[in-house]
Every structure is written in structure tokens, then in C-alpha cells.
Design an enzyme around this catalytic site. Structure first.
Site, mmCIF file in Angstrom:
data_model
loop_
_atom_site.group_PDB
_atom_site.id
_atom_site.type_symbol
_atom_site.label_atom_id
_atom_site.label_comp_id
_atom_site.label_asym_id
_atom_site.label_seq_id
_atom_site.Cartn_x
_atom_site.Cartn_y
_atom_site.Cartn_z
ATOM 1 N N GLU A 1 -6.067 7.700 -2.020
ATOM 2 C CA GLU A 1 -5.414 7.384 -0.741
ATOM 3 C C GLU A 1 -5.944 6.130 -0.062
ATOM 4 O OE1 GLU A 1 -4.542 10.565 2.008
ATOM 5 O OE2 GLU A 1 -4.794 12.002 0.376
ATOM 6 N N ILE B 1 0.865 -1.181 0.000
ATOM 7 C CA ILE B 1 0.000 0.000 0.000
ATOM 8 C C ILE B 1 0.903 1.233 0.000
ATOM 9 C CG2 ILE B 1 -1.780 1.252 1.268
ATOM 10 C CD1 ILE B 1 -2.782 -1.456 0.406
ATOM 11 N N HIS C 1 -7.095 -4.653 -10.034
ATOM 12 C CA HIS C 1 -7.519 -5.444 -8.881
ATOM 13 C C HIS C 1 -8.348 -6.633 -9.374
ATOM 14 C CE1 HIS C 1 -8.565 -6.362 -4.779
ATOM 15 N NE2 HIS C 1 -9.818 -6.509 -5.166
#
Ligand code: GRF
Length: 201
Positions: free
Chosen positions: A142, A92, A109
Site C-alpha cells: 500500500e 499510485i 523502480h
């Protein structure tokens, strides 16, 4: 030609799909650097074989996450990258890194977001018992797997599937979806409006 940097951690089949579509003329892009957080990632071999610059930056070799990301940043800037592609990069990225590349990081993903974000998207979908899953290419914000969605591909989940057969079916679509999304980006056809990505004609 737009220059992109690709971040990887493992086998690099999505990287390979992008390299193949550049080689066959579909994708008007240059991969300026491939960066791995694992020095032994097979993805690095694939890149080196194609004559692409490779860099290994391991988290454990850095004193802090900041230092780790600063090194990645330096390698990307050094190579003149305009876009960062996460192709099986298993870490991450911090908010401060993501903010430096606002709307300039693209991730793939292996599930239909916003369902099943995070690790093992295929397993999560399989265990939940959904009838359809797939993959999602999206801009990175984020959060984890939460940014604006560029495109998705859907596959059925069959009664006799295992986690592996489902993952294989999804992977075939990943290898189509990522080059498709990158082509749209390279051609300036992605317009972001809040959470939505409009695909221009
Ligand atoms: C893919 O399933 C991708 O969606 C996920 O990690 C896997 C990477 O595979 N983020 P590969 O390294 O591209 O073969």
C-alpha cells in the site's frame, strides 16, 4: 502459460524488454493485455506491433479514481491476468486496488530502495551524490515503492555523469532485472516471508 497484464504510461522500454525475453524463449509468460493511462503512450504501439491486446484508460475520462481503477481491474480480469506488472506506470494505485492483488503486483523502480522512492529516482540519487545506484524490482504494497524486494541491480555513479547518463546506465540494468524477476515468479521461485523475498533454488 501464466498470463500477466502490464500497466504503462510512456515509452515502454521495460515492456519491450519483457516482450523480447518472451519472444526469445527465456520468459515463460504471456502478456494478456497492456493497459496505459495515456492514450498516446509509445508503449501501446510497441504492444500492438507484437499483436498484444491494448487498452487505454485515462484518469481524466473517469469521474473518480475508483472508476479509473475499476476499469483497469475489469480489463485485467477480462484478459485473465494472474499478475500485474507496473512498467513505468506513473500513478499510485489505491490501497483497495493493491489489496485485490495482494503480492500479485510487481513494480520496477530506478533506484536502490528504500533510498529515493517516488518520482525521479535517478535524479534524486544523482543530486544526493551517492556513489552507487541501480534499480529495484519489488512486490507492491500500500505504500509508495515500499513492498518486499525481489531483486536489485547496482551501477556506479561516475564523476562525469549527468542525470541522463546515470539514468541510461540504470535503464540497461532495468531491462535485465525485470525479466529476471518475472522468470523467478513464473517458475514459482519467489517465496514471501514478511518483508523478505526468498529466492528458491
Ligand atoms: C523506468 O525508469 C522505470 O524504472 C520507471 O519509469 C521508467 C519507465 O521507462 N518506473 P519505460 O517506459 O519502461 O521505458
Amino acid at each position: 502459460m501464466h498470463k500477466v497484464g502490464v500497466l504503462v504510461s510512456g515509452r515502454g522500454s521495460n515492456l519491450q524488454a519483457v516482450m523480447d525475453r518472451i519472444a526469445d524463449g527465456y520468459l515463460p509468460l504471456e502478456i494478456a493485455v497492456v493497459i496505459s493511462d495515456k492514450a498516446d503512450a509509445y508503449a501501446l504501439e510497441r504492444a500492438a506491433k507484437a499483436g498484444i491486446k491494448t487498452v487505454a484508460i485515462e484518469r481524466k475520462g473517469c469521474a473518480s479514481k475508483d472508476e479509473f481503477e475499476d476499469k483497469i481491474q475489469a480489463a485485467l480480469v477480462d484478459a485473465g491476468c494472474e499478475l500485474v506488472v507496473l512498467a513505468g506506470f506513473m500513478r499510485i494505485l489505491s490501497g483497495s486496488f493493491v489489496n485485490k492483488w495482494h503480492h500479485k503486483i510487481i513494480n520496477i523502480h530506478p533506484a536502490l530502495l528504500p533510498s529515493f522512492p517516488g518520482l525521479h529516482g535517478q535524479r534524486q540519487a544523482f543530486e544526493y551524490g551517492v556513489k552507487f545506484s541501480g534499480c529495484t524490482v519489488h512486490f507492491v504494497d500500500e505504500g509508495t515503492d515500499s513492498g518486499p524486494i525481489i531483486l536489485q541491480k547496482v551501477v556506479p555513479v561516475l564523476d562525469d555523469d549527468t542525470e541522463d547518463t546515470l539514468a541510461d546506465r540504470i535503464l540497461v540494468q532495468e531491462h535485465i532485472a525485470m525479466p529476471e524477476a518475472l522468470k523467478l515468479w513464473a517458475e514459482g521461485k519467489l517465496q514471501i516471508e514478511g518483508r523478505k523475498v526468498r529466492i528458491l533454488a
